[in-house]
Design a protein around this motif. Structure first.
Motif, short mmCIF file in Angstrom:
data_model
loop_
_atom_site.label_atom_id
_atom_site.label_comp_id
_atom_site.label_asym_id
_atom_site.label_seq_id
_atom_site.Cartn_x
_atom_site.Cartn_y
_atom_site.Cartn_z
N ARG A 9 0.83 -1.20 0.00
CA ARG A 9 0.00 0.00 0.00
C ARG A 9 0.87 1.26 0.00
O ARG A 9 0.48 2.29 -0.54
N TYR A 35 -3.12 3.04 -13.53
CA TYR A 35 -3.26 4.49 -13.57
C TYR A 35 -2.23 5.12 -12.63
O TYR A 35 -1.91 4.56 -11.58
N GLN A 37 -1.90 8.56 -10.36
CA GLN A 37 -2.67 9.71 -9.88
C GLN A 37 -1.80 10.56 -8.97
O GLN A 37 -1.39 10.11 -7.89
N SER A 40 -4.29 15.79 -6.15
CA SER A 40 -5.30 16.73 -6.67
C SER A 40 -5.47 16.65 -8.18
O SER A 40 -5.95 17.61 -8.79
N GLN A 41 -5.08 15.54 -8.77
CA GLN A 41 -5.26 15.37 -10.21
C GLN A 41 -6.11 14.14 -10.51
O GLN A 41 -6.32 13.29 -9.65
N ALA A 42 -6.56 14.05 -11.73
CA ALA A 42 -7.32 12.89 -12.16
C ALA A 42 -6.40 11.71 -12.40
O ALA A 42 -5.21 11.88 -12.71
N PRO A 43 -6.91 10.50 -12.28
CA PRO A 43 -6.11 9.33 -12.67
C PRO A 43 -5.72 9.42 -14.15
O PRO A 43 -6.53 9.80 -14.99
N MET A 88 0.28 8.23 -6.46
CA MET A 88 -0.53 7.06 -6.13
C MET A 88 -0.69 6.27 -7.42
O MET A 88 -1.00 6.84 -8.47
N LEU A 90 -2.80 3.35 -9.16
CA LEU A 90 -4.06 2.64 -9.02
C LEU A 90 -4.16 1.55 -10.07
O LEU A 90 -3.93 1.79 -11.25
N GLY A 105 -8.45 -0.73 -7.30
CA GLY A 105 -7.82 -1.17 -6.07
C GLY A 105 -7.57 0.02 -5.16
O GLY A 105 -7.80 1.17 -5.55
N PRO A 106 -7.07 -0.24 -3.95
CA PRO A 106 -6.84 0.83 -2.97
C PRO A 106 -5.65 1.71 -3.30
O PRO A 106 -5.50 2.77 -2.72
#
Lengths: 113, 112
Positions: A9, A35, A37, A40-43, A88, A90, A105-106
């Motif tokens: 994680r 993805y 990310q 504060s942005q989109a994937p 991050m 994803l 997923g998380p």
């Protein structure tokens, strides 16, 4: 009832040190996605596998590679992480149709020191 | 390729009021429009979607409208609650492709 699992994680790596992120799914979905990310942005889609067919987005840097050894698992390899790769990551899965829901997923939060 | 714009980037409403988030898309061939909710530190989750053969879809307090001619679609949340506070992303894709093009997101804050 975890459906899309990501490990670890949280991942900390050093500048230039290769890192691998993993994703597994229990949904038996044909399509898997990675993805990126940033805060504060989109994937942003990096790649997706349509079964075993690998689809690379045109602007995904060569530094990012992916492997899907079987239906359940998918890996994201970052060959030489830079500070700008901290984000991050994803993983998502879906059925074959483009309008099938994507299950995320998380995420794995990658820190590059 | 598809370009999805989303407005506003931030939205604050009083609990009980309605919230509206708007998106526009560029590719007239796009025909699938999902909305995702992402709470802080959590994964995006689909809350509602609409396909191009319908103009409106409703699920309890959430509704989505689609205007294909104008190439825009909107998310409407009525009777907002503090737990609606999150970032909302619209997206567009073709139903025969697997690429979701996301909007830039709207941070919704519901003030108790």
């Amino acid at each position: 009832d975890a459906m899309v699992i990501q490990n670890p994680r949280y991942q900390v790596t050093q500048f230039g040190k290769p890192v691998t992120l993993s994703c597994s799914q229990t949904l038996n979905h044909n399509v898997m996605y990675w993805y990126q990310q940033k805060s504060s942005q989109a994937p942003k889609l990096l790649f997706h596998y349509y079964d075993k067919d690998f689809n690379n987005e045109a602007d995904t840097p060569d530094n990012f590679q992916s492997r899907r050894p079987n239906t359940s698992f998918c890996f994201l390899d970052i060959r030489s992480p830079g500070l700008g790769d901290a984000a991050m990551y994803l993983c998502a899965t879906s059925g074959l149709a483009g309008d099938d829901e994507q299950f995320f997923g998380p995420g794995t939060r990658l820190t590059v020191l | 390729g598809e370009n999805v714009e989303q407005h506003p980037s931030t939205l604050s409403v009083q609990e009980g009021d309605s919230a509206v988030i708007k998106c526009t898309y560029s590719d007239s061939a796009s025909n699938y429009f999902p909305w995702y909710k992402q709470e802080l530190g959590k994964r995006p989750q689909l809350i509602i979607d609409i396909r191009s053969n319908v103009g409106e879809k409703k699920d309890q307090r959430i509704a989505v409208t689609l205007n294909k001619t104008a190439k825009h679609f909107s998310l409407h949340i009525t009777e907002t609650q503090p737990e609606d506070s999150a970032v909302y992303f619209c997206a567009a894709s073709l139903n025969w492709a697997n690429n979701l093009f996301f909007g830039t997101g709207t941070r919704l804050t519901v003030i108790p």
